[in-house]
Design an enzyme around this catalytic site. Structure first.
Site, PDB file in Angstrom:
ATOM      1  N   GLY A  10       0.818  -1.218   0.000  1.00  0.00           N
ATOM      2  CA  GLY A  10       0.000   0.000   0.000  1.00  0.00           C
ATOM      3  C   GLY A  10       0.849   1.264   0.000  1.00  0.00           C
ATOM      4  O   GLY A  10       2.082   1.203   0.002  1.00  0.00           O
ATOM      5  N   ASP A  36      -2.000 -12.571   4.447  1.00  0.00           N
ATOM      6  CA  ASP A  36      -3.374 -12.054   4.510  1.00  0.00           C
ATOM      7  C   ASP A  36      -3.747 -11.958   5.991  1.00  0.00           C
ATOM      8  O   ASP A  36      -3.832 -12.982   6.678  1.00  0.00           O
ATOM      9  CB  ASP A  36      -4.293 -13.031   3.750  1.00  0.00           C
ATOM     10  CG  ASP A  36      -5.740 -12.554   3.725  1.00  0.00           C
ATOM     11  OD1 ASP A  36      -6.132 -11.771   4.620  1.00  0.00           O
ATOM     12  OD2 ASP A  36      -6.476 -12.980   2.823  1.00  0.00           O
ATOM     13  N   TYR A  61      -8.588  -2.410   4.879  1.00  0.00           N
ATOM     14  CA  TYR A  61      -9.594  -2.299   3.822  1.00  0.00           C
ATOM     15  C   TYR A  61      -9.896  -0.807   3.736  1.00  0.00           C
ATOM     16  O   TYR A  61     -10.472  -0.225   4.665  1.00  0.00           O
ATOM     17  CB  TYR A  61     -10.852  -3.091   4.215  1.00  0.00           C
ATOM     18  CG  TYR A  61     -11.920  -3.116   3.149  1.00  0.00           C
ATOM     19  CD1 TYR A  61     -12.011  -4.185   2.250  1.00  0.00           C
ATOM     20  CD2 TYR A  61     -12.831  -2.068   3.023  1.00  0.00           C
ATOM     21  CE1 TYR A  61     -12.986  -4.209   1.269  1.00  0.00           C
ATOM     22  CE2 TYR A  61     -13.801  -2.085   2.032  1.00  0.00           C
ATOM     23  CZ  TYR A  61     -13.878  -3.159   1.163  1.00  0.00           C
ATOM     24  OH  TYR A  61     -14.844  -3.172   0.186  1.00  0.00           O
ATOM     25  N   THR A  62      -9.459  -0.156   2.653  1.00  0.00           N
ATOM     26  CA  THR A  62      -9.520   1.316   2.582  1.00  0.00           C
ATOM     27  C   THR A  62     -10.529   1.828   1.540  1.00  0.00           C
ATOM     28  O   THR A  62     -10.532   3.024   1.245  1.00  0.00           O
ATOM     29  CB  THR A  62      -8.121   1.888   2.265  1.00  0.00           C
ATOM     30  OG1 THR A  62      -7.639   1.282   1.069  1.00  0.00           O
ATOM     31  CG2 THR A  62      -7.139   1.652   3.395  1.00  0.00           C
ATOM     32  N   THR A 101      -7.421   6.310  11.671  1.00  0.00           N
ATOM     33  CA  THR A 101      -7.907   7.342  10.758  1.00  0.00           C
ATOM     34  C   THR A 101      -8.706   8.443  11.453  1.00  0.00           C
ATOM     35  O   THR A 101      -9.322   8.204  12.506  1.00  0.00           O
ATOM     36  CB  THR A 101      -8.805   6.661   9.687  1.00  0.00           C
ATOM     37  OG1 THR A 101      -9.490   7.662   8.936  1.00  0.00           O
ATOM     38  CG2 THR A 101      -9.855   5.757  10.311  1.00  0.00           C
ATOM     39  N   ASP A 102      -8.754   9.609  10.821  1.00  0.00           N
ATOM     40  CA  ASP A 102      -9.614  10.708  11.285  1.00  0.00           C
ATOM     41  C   ASP A 102     -11.099  10.345  11.154  1.00  0.00           C
ATOM     42  O   ASP A 102     -11.952  10.968  11.778  1.00  0.00           O
ATOM     43  CB  ASP A 102      -9.315  11.990  10.483  1.00  0.00           C
ATOM     44  CG  ASP A 102      -9.436  11.806   8.974  1.00  0.00           C
ATOM     45  OD1 ASP A 102      -9.137  10.695   8.471  1.00  0.00           O
ATOM     46  OD2 ASP A 102      -9.829  12.760   8.277  1.00  0.00           O
ATOM     47  N   TYR A 125     -16.481   2.136   7.108  1.00  0.00           N
ATOM     48  CA  TYR A 125     -15.010   2.135   7.161  1.00  0.00           C
ATOM     49  C   TYR A 125     -14.536   2.684   8.516  1.00  0.00           C
ATOM     50  O   TYR A 125     -13.708   2.066   9.196  1.00  0.00           O
ATOM     51  CB  TYR A 125     -14.458   2.979   6.014  1.00  0.00           C
ATOM     52  CG  TYR A 125     -12.982   3.325   6.152  1.00  0.00           C
ATOM     53  CD1 TYR A 125     -11.992   2.362   5.923  1.00  0.00           C
ATOM     54  CD2 TYR A 125     -12.576   4.615   6.519  1.00  0.00           C
ATOM     55  CE1 TYR A 125     -10.643   2.685   6.050  1.00  0.00           C
ATOM     56  CE2 TYR A 125     -11.235   4.940   6.648  1.00  0.00           C
ATOM     57  CZ  TYR A 125     -10.266   3.973   6.416  1.00  0.00           C
ATOM     58  OH  TYR A 125      -8.930   4.287   6.552  1.00  0.00           O
ATOM     59  N   LYS A 129     -12.542   0.642  11.456  1.00  0.00           N
ATOM     60  CA  LYS A 129     -11.204   1.061  11.924  1.00  0.00           C
ATOM     61  C   LYS A 129     -11.244   1.307  13.439  1.00  0.00           C
ATOM     62  O   LYS A 129     -10.291   1.013  14.147  1.00  0.00           O
ATOM     63  CB  LYS A 129     -10.748   2.326  11.191  1.00  0.00           C
ATOM     64  CG  LYS A 129     -10.423   2.133   9.719  1.00  0.00           C
ATOM     65  CD  LYS A 129      -9.197   1.260   9.470  1.00  0.00           C
ATOM     66  CE  LYS A 129      -7.914   1.932   9.899  1.00  0.00           C
ATOM     67  NZ  LYS A 129      -6.720   1.101   9.568  1.00  0.00           N
ATOM     68  N   TRP A 150      -5.911  12.049   5.193  1.00  0.00           N
ATOM     69  CA  TRP A 150      -5.672  12.601   3.852  1.00  0.00           C
ATOM     70  C   TRP A 150      -4.254  12.246   3.352  1.00  0.00           C
ATOM     71  O   TRP A 150      -3.458  13.123   3.001  1.00  0.00           O
ATOM     72  CB  TRP A 150      -5.875  14.123   3.849  1.00  0.00           C
ATOM     73  CG  TRP A 150      -7.249  14.605   4.186  1.00  0.00           C
ATOM     74  CD1 TRP A 150      -8.235  13.929   4.864  1.00  0.00           C
ATOM     75  CD2 TRP A 150      -7.801  15.899   3.876  1.00  0.00           C
ATOM     76  NE1 TRP A 150      -9.350  14.729   4.989  1.00  0.00           N
ATOM     77  CE2 TRP A 150      -9.113  15.925   4.400  1.00  0.00           C
ATOM     78  CE3 TRP A 150      -7.301  17.021   3.233  1.00  0.00           C
ATOM     79  CZ2 TRP A 150      -9.935  17.053   4.274  1.00  0.00           C
ATOM     80  CZ3 TRP A 150      -8.120  18.137   3.112  1.00  0.00           C
ATOM     81  CH2 TRP A 150      -9.420  18.141   3.629  1.00  0.00           C
TER      82      TRP A 150
HETATM   83  N1  LIG Z   1      -5.185   6.829   2.602  1.00  0.00           N
HETATM   84  C1  LIG Z   1      -5.656   7.681   3.495  1.00  0.00           C
HETATM   85  O1  LIG Z   1      -6.035   8.821   3.166  1.00  0.00           O
HETATM   86  C2  LIG Z   1      -5.715   7.285   4.943  1.00  0.00           C
HETATM   87  C3  LIG Z   1      -6.245   8.207   5.858  1.00  0.00           C
HETATM   88  C4  LIG Z   1      -6.282   7.852   7.213  1.00  0.00           C
HETATM   89  C5  LIG Z   1      -5.813   6.614   7.621  1.00  0.00           C
HETATM   90  N2  LIG Z   1      -5.342   5.733   6.707  1.00  0.00           N
HETATM   91  C6  LIG Z   1      -4.878   4.427   7.187  1.00  0.00           C
HETATM   92  O2  LIG Z   1      -3.503   4.340   6.883  1.00  0.00           O
HETATM   93  C7  LIG Z   1      -3.146   2.979   6.634  1.00  0.00           C
HETATM   94  C8  LIG Z   1      -2.412   2.900   5.320  1.00  0.00           C
HETATM   95  O3  LIG Z   1      -3.267   3.405   4.296  1.00  0.00           O
HETATM   96  P1  LIG Z   1      -2.817   3.454   2.783  1.00  0.00           P
HETATM   97  O4  LIG Z   1      -3.204   4.765   2.239  1.00  0.00           O
HETATM   98  O5  LIG Z   1      -1.416   2.962   2.658  1.00  0.00           O
HETATM   99  O6  LIG Z   1      -3.824   2.367   2.191  1.00  0.00           O
HETATM  100  P2  LIG Z   1      -3.671   1.438   0.905  1.00  0.00           P
HETATM  101  O7  LIG Z   1      -2.764   2.085  -0.087  1.00  0.00           O
HETATM  102  O8  LIG Z   1      -5.059   1.081   0.497  1.00  0.00           O
HETATM  103  O9  LIG Z   1      -2.915   0.172   1.493  1.00  0.00           O
HETATM  104  C9  LIG Z   1      -3.554  -0.792   2.260  1.00  0.00           C
HETATM  105  C10 LIG Z   1      -2.887  -2.098   1.947  1.00  0.00           C
HETATM  106  O10 LIG Z   1      -3.498  -3.110   2.754  1.00  0.00           O
HETATM  107  C11 LIG Z   1      -3.629  -4.259   1.929  1.00  0.00           C
HETATM  108  N3  LIG Z   1      -4.627  -5.188   2.421  1.00  0.00           N
HETATM  109  C12 LIG Z   1      -5.972  -5.152   2.229  1.00  0.00           C
HETATM  110  N4  LIG Z   1      -6.542  -6.246   2.741  1.00  0.00           N
HETATM  111  C13 LIG Z   1      -5.534  -6.978   3.287  1.00  0.00           C
HETATM  112  C14 LIG Z   1      -5.479  -8.228   3.952  1.00  0.00           C
HETATM  113  N5  LIG Z   1      -6.586  -8.951   4.171  1.00  0.00           N
HETATM  114  N6  LIG Z   1      -4.274  -8.679   4.368  1.00  0.00           N
HETATM  115  C15 LIG Z   1      -3.145  -7.979   4.128  1.00  0.00           C
HETATM  116  N7  LIG Z   1      -3.132  -6.814   3.495  1.00  0.00           N
HETATM  117  C16 LIG Z   1      -4.316  -6.311   3.080  1.00  0.00           C
HETATM  118  C17 LIG Z   1      -3.983  -3.719   0.570  1.00  0.00           C
HETATM  119  O11 LIG Z   1      -3.735  -4.680  -0.409  1.00  0.00           O
HETATM  120  P3  LIG Z   1      -4.634  -4.696  -1.771  1.00  0.00           P
HETATM  121  O12 LIG Z   1      -4.282  -3.412  -2.467  1.00  0.00           O
HETATM  122  O13 LIG Z   1      -4.190  -5.932  -2.450  1.00  0.00           O
HETATM  123  O14 LIG Z   1      -6.058  -4.716  -1.319  1.00  0.00           O
HETATM  124  C18 LIG Z   1      -3.036  -2.520   0.486  1.00  0.00           C
HETATM  125  O15 LIG Z   1      -1.788  -2.888  -0.035  1.00  0.00           O
HETATM  126  C19 LIG Z   1      -4.455   2.196   6.675  1.00  0.00           C
HETATM  127  O16 LIG Z   1      -4.578   1.618   7.943  1.00  0.00           O
HETATM  128  C20 LIG Z   1      -5.530   3.242   6.497  1.00  0.00           C
HETATM  129  O17 LIG Z   1      -6.727   2.869   7.129  1.00  0.00           O
HETATM  130  C21 LIG Z   1      -5.275   6.042   5.373  1.00  0.00           C
END
Ligand SMILES: NC(=O)c1ccc[n+]([C@@H]2O[C@H](COP(=O)([O-])OP(=O)(O)OC[C@H]3O[C@@H](n4cnc5c(N)ncnc54)[C@H](OP(=O)(O)O)[C@@H]3O)[C@@H](O)[C@H]2O)c1
Length: 281
Positions: A10, A36, A61-62, A101-102, A125, A129, A150
């Site tokens: 990710g 997984d 799961y995002t 997350t926020d 979501y 979380k 963000w």
């Molecule tokens: N992006 C944002 O704006 C944001 C904001 C606040 C908090 N966050 C938090 O920050 C963290 C990182 O976010 P990110 O932006 O890096 O998200 P991301 O790019 O969607 O990465 C999440 C990763 O988790 C993997 N994943 C999903 N289901 C899984 C499973 N069952 N087992 C193992 N891996 C799995 C996904 O793989 P696949 O791609 O194969 O599904 C993806 O590689 C997350 O906890 C998210 O909730 C993100």
């Protein structure tokens, strides 16, 4: 120190596993294919074999909108997956750092949220979380929860890349101006996470780049800083309906980060500028 990163495919996971090498840090990144998090025995086996000192649990799961119609998928990963990681880490005495997350807040305020303010997630979501936050506290004796918002960076799709791509393609841009938050550059977040997990300063932290803006202001700044001439029309959330409700104001105040003596992340606009330079290189 051995740091295992879940969700290593990710945005944040990829940033973490590419963190500049330090003599005392070893990163072990596992993508969804490699571990997984929903499969407890597989998680336990991997963590037992690798024996990390810390697990940074970035897998999630995002798909915020899709989660509204697929709550089981969101809870399976964000709640049960987090329980699995916390349990397996506890068995080998590893610390766990859960990224949250926020969206655990409802946004019905006009002042930054404190780390220990009451949560009230609006979306599936956000609720899943929040469930992960509760489970990590229940199953790990050495936990950090880091809420961010963000997020953007060089790896994977994100708002900055989307705005730039649409502007360059000459597509019309309409962006919501009535949701406020704080953009966060994965590079800065990764640096804070590494600083944090080296310590025993357990608890909840808010970590975003400093300052706040609306999505519209963020989009304007992206184009200004990138020198892309395009106009953006501000709109309201009502004119842009999406399946998952978003908090109107989700700025994360960073009292605990400062109280514990950590270095705050730089202002969001400085971080954006640095990211755009990184993109150009
Ligand atoms: N992006 C944002 O704006 C944001 C904001 C606040 C908090 N966050 C938090 O920050 C963290 C990182 O976010 P990110 O932006 O890096 O998200 P991301 O790019 O969607 O990465 C999440 C990763 O988790 C993997 N994943 C999903 N289901 C899984 C499973 N069952 N087992 C193992 N891996 C799995 C996904 O793989 P696949 O791609 O194969 O599904 C993806 O590689 C997350 O906890 C998210 O909730 C993100």
């Amino acid at each position: 120190m051995k740091i295992l990163v879940t969700g290593a495919g990710g945005q944040l996971g990829q940033e973490l596993i590419r963190y500049p090498a330090c003599a005392d840090l070893e990163f072990l990144g596992l993508t969804r294919e490699e571990m997984d998090v929903t499969l407890f025995e597989a998680v336990r086996e991997k963590i037992r074999a690798l024996r990390p000192d810390v697990v940074i649990h970035a897998a999630a799961y995002t798909k915020v909108d899709l989660a509204e119609s697929r709550p089981e998928d969101a809870y399976r990963v964000n709640a049960l997956g987090t329980r699995n990681v916390a349990l397996a880490a506890e068995e080998v005495g590893a610390k766990v750092c859960y990224i949250s997350t926020d969206y655990v807040f409802d946004g019905q305020t006009d002042r930054p949220y404190h780390e220990y303010d009451n949560t009230n997630p609006l979306s599936v979501y956000g609720k899943s979380k929040r469930a992960g936050e509760i489970l990590v506290q229940g199953f790990s004796s050495r936990w950090f929860i880091v809420r961010t918002s963000w997020v953007y960076g060089p790896y994977g799709p994100n708002f900055v890349k989307t705005i730039l791509a649409k502007a360059k393609a000459g597509e019309p841009l309409r962006v919501v101006a009535d949701q406020h938050g704080s953009p966060t550059y994965t590079n800065d977040l990764a640096r804070f996470l590494i600083e944090l997990v080296r310590t025993e300063e357990y608890g909840i932290y808010h970590a975003t780049n400093q300052g706040q803006c609306s999505w519209y202001e963020f989009a304007c700044a992206i184009l200004e800083e990138a020198g892309v001439p395009a106009s953006i029309e501000p709109c309201t959330t009502d004119t842009f309906p999406r399946p998952a409700p978003r908090p109107r104001f989700s700025v994360l105040g960073q009292t605990m980060l400062r109280a514990a003596g950590f270095t705050p992340l730089r202002p969001w606009r400085d971080a954006l500028r640095a990211f755009l330079c990184e993109l150009e290189e």
